[in-house]
Design a protein around this motif. Structure first.
Motif, PDB file in Angstrom:
ATOM      1  N   ILE A  24      67.654 111.740 107.011  1.00  0.00           N
ATOM      2  CA  ILE A  24      68.582 111.456 105.925  1.00  0.00           C
ATOM      3  C   ILE A  24      69.890 111.001 106.555  1.00  0.00           C
ATOM      4  CG2 ILE A  24      69.835 112.408 103.947  1.00  0.00           C
ATOM      5  CD1 ILE A  24      67.543 114.468 103.676  1.00  0.00           C
ATOM      6  N   CYS A  25      70.282 109.775 106.249  1.00  0.00           N
ATOM      7  CA  CYS A  25      71.475 109.186 106.878  1.00  0.00           C
ATOM      8  C   CYS A  25      72.736 109.575 106.109  1.00  0.00           C
ATOM      9  CB  CYS A  25      71.334 107.675 106.952  1.00  0.00           C
ATOM     10  SG  CYS A  25      72.737 106.857 107.763  1.00  0.00           S
ATOM     11  N   ALA A  26      73.697 110.141 106.825  1.00  0.00           N
ATOM     12  CA  ALA A  26      74.984 110.473 106.220  1.00  0.00           C
ATOM     13  C   ALA A  26      75.953 109.292 106.280  1.00  0.00           C
ATOM     14  CB  ALA A  26      75.595 111.677 106.931  1.00  0.00           C
ATOM     15  N   LYS A  27      75.827 108.489 107.352  1.00  0.00           N
ATOM     16  CA  LYS A  27      76.751 107.367 107.558  1.00  0.00           C
ATOM     17  C   LYS A  27      76.108 106.381 108.524  1.00  0.00           C
ATOM     18  CE  LYS A  27      81.335 106.430 109.662  1.00  0.00           C
ATOM     19  NZ  LYS A  27      80.829 105.637 110.799  1.00  0.00           N
ATOM     20  N   ASP A  28      76.303 105.089 108.250  1.00  0.00           N
ATOM     21  CA  ASP A  28      75.920 104.071 109.222  1.00  0.00           C
ATOM     22  C   ASP A  28      77.094 103.107 109.391  1.00  0.00           C
ATOM     23  OD1 ASP A  28      75.815 102.332 107.044  1.00  0.00           O
ATOM     24  OD2 ASP A  28      73.635 102.190 107.023  1.00  0.00           O
ATOM     25  N   SER A  29      76.855 101.925 109.931  1.00  0.00           N
ATOM     26  CA  SER A  29      77.960 101.010 110.215  1.00  0.00           C
ATOM     27  C   SER A  29      78.657 100.511 108.953  1.00  0.00           C
ATOM     28  CB  SER A  29      77.469  99.818 111.035  1.00  0.00           C
ATOM     29  OG  SER A  29      76.431  99.131 110.361  1.00  0.00           O
ATOM     30  N   SER A  30      78.017 100.675 107.796  1.00  0.00           N
ATOM     31  CA  SER A  30      78.642 100.266 106.535  1.00  0.00           C
ATOM     32  C   SER A  30      79.507 101.369 105.929  1.00  0.00           C
ATOM     33  CB  SER A  30      77.560  99.856 105.522  1.00  0.00           C
ATOM     34  OG  SER A  30      76.765 100.974 105.152  1.00  0.00           O
ATOM     35  N   GLY A  31      79.448 102.577 106.499  1.00  0.00           N
ATOM     36  CA  GLY A  31      80.240 103.688 105.997  1.00  0.00           C
ATOM     37  C   GLY A  31      79.368 104.828 105.487  1.00  0.00           C
ATOM     38  N   PRO A  32      79.972 105.868 104.924  1.00  0.00           N
ATOM     39  CA  PRO A  32      79.211 107.017 104.423  1.00  0.00           C
ATOM     40  C   PRO A  32      78.385 106.658 103.192  1.00  0.00           C
ATOM     41  CG  PRO A  32      81.540 107.575 104.733  1.00  0.00           C
ATOM     42  CD  PRO A  32      81.427 106.084 104.822  1.00  0.00           C
ATOM     43  N   TYR A  33      77.214 107.263 103.092  1.00  0.00           N
ATOM     44  CA  TYR A  33      76.415 107.160 101.877  1.00  0.00           C
ATOM     45  C   TYR A  33      76.891 108.222 100.881  1.00  0.00           C
ATOM     46  CZ  TYR A  33      73.425 103.707 104.046  1.00  0.00           C
ATOM     47  OH  TYR A  33      72.970 102.559 104.631  1.00  0.00           O
ATOM     48  N   ASP A  34      76.435 108.097  99.643  1.00  0.00           N
ATOM     49  CA  ASP A  34      76.947 108.958  98.572  1.00  0.00           C
ATOM     50  C   ASP A  34      76.728 110.438  98.899  1.00  0.00           C
ATOM     51  OD1 ASP A  34      77.928 108.925  95.582  1.00  0.00           O
ATOM     52  OD2 ASP A  34      76.320 110.419  95.711  1.00  0.00           O
ATOM     53  N   TYR A  35      77.803 111.185  98.834  1.00  0.00           N
ATOM     54  CA  TYR A  35      77.790 112.593  99.236  1.00  0.00           C
ATOM     55  C   TYR A  35      76.906 113.437  98.309  1.00  0.00           C
ATOM     56  CZ  TYR A  35      79.696 117.175 100.573  1.00  0.00           C
ATOM     57  OH  TYR A  35      79.843 118.470 100.993  1.00  0.00           O
ATOM     58  N   ASP A  36      77.075 113.273  96.995  1.00  0.00           N
ATOM     59  CA  ASP A  36      76.302 114.074  96.047  1.00  0.00           C
ATOM     60  C   ASP A  36      74.815 113.756  96.129  1.00  0.00           C
ATOM     61  OD1 ASP A  36      78.541 115.402  95.050  1.00  0.00           O
ATOM     62  OD2 ASP A  36      78.944 113.837  93.567  1.00  0.00           O
ATOM     63  N   LEU A  37      74.484 112.477  96.304  1.00  0.00           N
ATOM     64  CA  LEU A  37      73.087 112.097  96.434  1.00  0.00           C
ATOM     65  C   LEU A  37      72.494 112.672  97.709  1.00  0.00           C
ATOM     66  CD1 LEU A  37      70.567 110.584  95.577  1.00  0.00           C
ATOM     67  CD2 LEU A  37      71.589 108.467  96.443  1.00  0.00           C
ATOM     68  N   ARG A  38      73.244 112.626  98.782  1.00  0.00           N
ATOM     69  CA  ARG A  38      72.744 113.209 100.040  1.00  0.00           C
ATOM     70  C   ARG A  38      72.495 114.706  99.876  1.00  0.00           C
ATOM     71  NH1 ARG A  38      75.722 114.981 104.863  1.00  0.00           N
ATOM     72  NH2 ARG A  38      77.603 113.943 104.083  1.00  0.00           N
ATOM     73  N   LYS A  39      73.422 115.406  99.235  1.00  0.00           N
ATOM     74  CA  LYS A  39      73.233 116.845  99.003  1.00  0.00           C
ATOM     75  C   LYS A  39      71.979 117.103  98.181  1.00  0.00           C
ATOM     76  CE  LYS A  39      76.607 119.567  97.889  1.00  0.00           C
ATOM     77  NZ  LYS A  39      77.815 120.136  97.234  1.00  0.00           N
ATOM     78  N   SER A  40      71.742 116.282  97.170  1.00  0.00           N
ATOM     79  CA  SER A  40      70.580 116.469  96.303  1.00  0.00           C
ATOM     80  C   SER A  40      69.276 116.225  97.071  1.00  0.00           C
ATOM     81  CB  SER A  40      70.682 115.527  95.105  1.00  0.00           C
ATOM     82  OG  SER A  40      69.681 115.806  94.156  1.00  0.00           O
ATOM     83  N   LEU A  41      69.272 115.225  97.951  1.00  0.00           N
ATOM     84  CA  LEU A  41      68.090 114.961  98.780  1.00  0.00           C
ATOM     85  C   LEU A  41      67.819 116.126  99.733  1.00  0.00           C
ATOM     86  CD1 LEU A  41      68.856 111.216  99.577  1.00  0.00           C
ATOM     87  CD2 LEU A  41      66.852 112.029  98.305  1.00  0.00           C
TER      88      LEU A  41
END
Length: 349
Positions: free
Chosen positions: A262-279
């Motif tokens: 599960i990616c928290a951040k890549d070269s484009s920036g952070p992915y959605d925090y709430d969605l990451r928590k839900s995953l």
């Protein structure tokens, strides 16, 4: 999910099929036609975008709030840039990879008429018996690489008489191996491993008549490697867009070939925090082996969608794939973990 052996067999079935169909970016008609045939057999509902992507839709209880998972069938590859006077072909890469990773690789050149010619990618100084240290020290760049055709050609005219021209696609041998200990070694597990996962997730949901809380779409992208795969045509009610791509294990990384990453951040920036928590919560609830990671040189169809202005919560997950953009490796456990997360998250209200 029960019957682990069945899940493995179906994932292997899809993966074996799609890895045998060359699909460098811009040359994906054959693989898309194969996927359409499989979807027709499953009686899946799907549409085709103007760029040739496939969007499968499974209706859920709520239609105004939709989820969309994406995976891309387009891969790295090359095109003929020049026909040289000696009958060799210079090449231009498609996608970002190290030229060292294709040194000595077998390939197929396909003409506009569909004629296929085999060859090998070599450096312009391929023999140490002739060039010595110059061969060893030659920098592997596109300018120093060429395709040597398995044909009796000695001139530009000889090659042109075969029907080969500038712009013809060069497809690399995938060298796919499934080992007894369930490792999968092949080029283009990025992202064909994830395409196999989504195809089987669709099969599983349709055959088991799974009731989904939200209408769920599966976006099979065909221009991801060049950055614009999911910039357009996402179903308009999509509120969550989850790219199913590869995780990238390696030095300094937390990813694993045996887990869903599960990616928290890549070269484009952070992915959605709430969605990451839900995953992550879904992984914990269903005992799915997962790893969280950050990738410094990475972009996905989810980041492409955000860059194009789509107002979606974006996430990135996928099986860990070692040696990405080279001769890659993963393990069946990573595919199963990713499959389980896709299905369980689709069921999550």
């Amino acid at each position: 999910m029960n019957n682990k052996t069945h899940h493995k067999n179906r994932l292997k079935y899809y993966l074996e099929k799609i890895l045998t169909i060359p699909s460098p970016t811009g040359f994906t008609n054959d693989i898309m036609n194969y996927i359409k045939t499989e979807l027709d057999n499953l009686k899946a509902t799907f549409t085709i975008t103007n760029k040739g992507a496939i969007i499968v839709t499974i209706k859920g209880s709520e239609d105004d709030y939709q989820r969309t998972f994406s995976a891309h069938v387009d891969t790295l590859g090359a095109m003929v840039k020049e026909i040289k006077s000696n009958g060799a072909l210079s090449l231009t890469p498609i996608g970002g990879y190290m030229m060292t990773s294709i040194d000595g690789e077998n390939c197929i050149v396909e003409t506009l008429e569909g004629t296929k010619y085999t060859g090998t990618i070599q450096t312009i100084k391929p023999s140490v018996h002739i060039s010595g240290d110059e061969a060893r020290e030659l920098k592997r760049t596109p300018q120093n690489m060429e395709v040597i055709l398995d044909e009796r050609v000695n001139s530009k005219a000889d090659v042109e008489n075969l029907g080969i021209n500038v712009g013809d696609f060069i497809c690399l041998d995938t060298r796919t191996i499934f080992t007894e200990k369930e490792y999968i070694k092949s080029r283009y597990l990025d992202d064909k491993a994830s395409v196999a996962i989504l195809l089987y997730a669709i099969e599983y949901m349709l055959e088991n008549k799974v009731t989904l809380p939200y209408t769920t779409n599966f976006f099979i992208s065909n221009y991801e490697e060049v950055g614009h795969g999911a910039k357009a045509s996402i179903p308009e009610n999509t509120k969550e867009f989850i790219a199913v791509d590869m995780g990238a294990p390696g030095p300094g990384q937390n990813s694993s070939e045996y887990s869903v990453c599960i990616c928290a951040k890549d070269s484009s920036g952070p992915y959605d925090y709430d969605l990451r928590k839900s995953l992550i919560e879904t992984c914990k609830e269903h005992d799915i082996d997962y790893k969280i990671d950050i990738y410094p040189f990475y972009g996905s169809d989810a980041s492409a969608a955000l860059g194009a202005g789509w107002d979606v919560k974006a996430g990135l997950i996928g099986p860990g794939v070692f040696a990405s953009h080279a001769y890659e490796r993963t393990h069946m456990d990573a595919l199963l973990a990713t499959l389980n997360l896709v299905i369980q998250y689709s069921l999550k209200k």
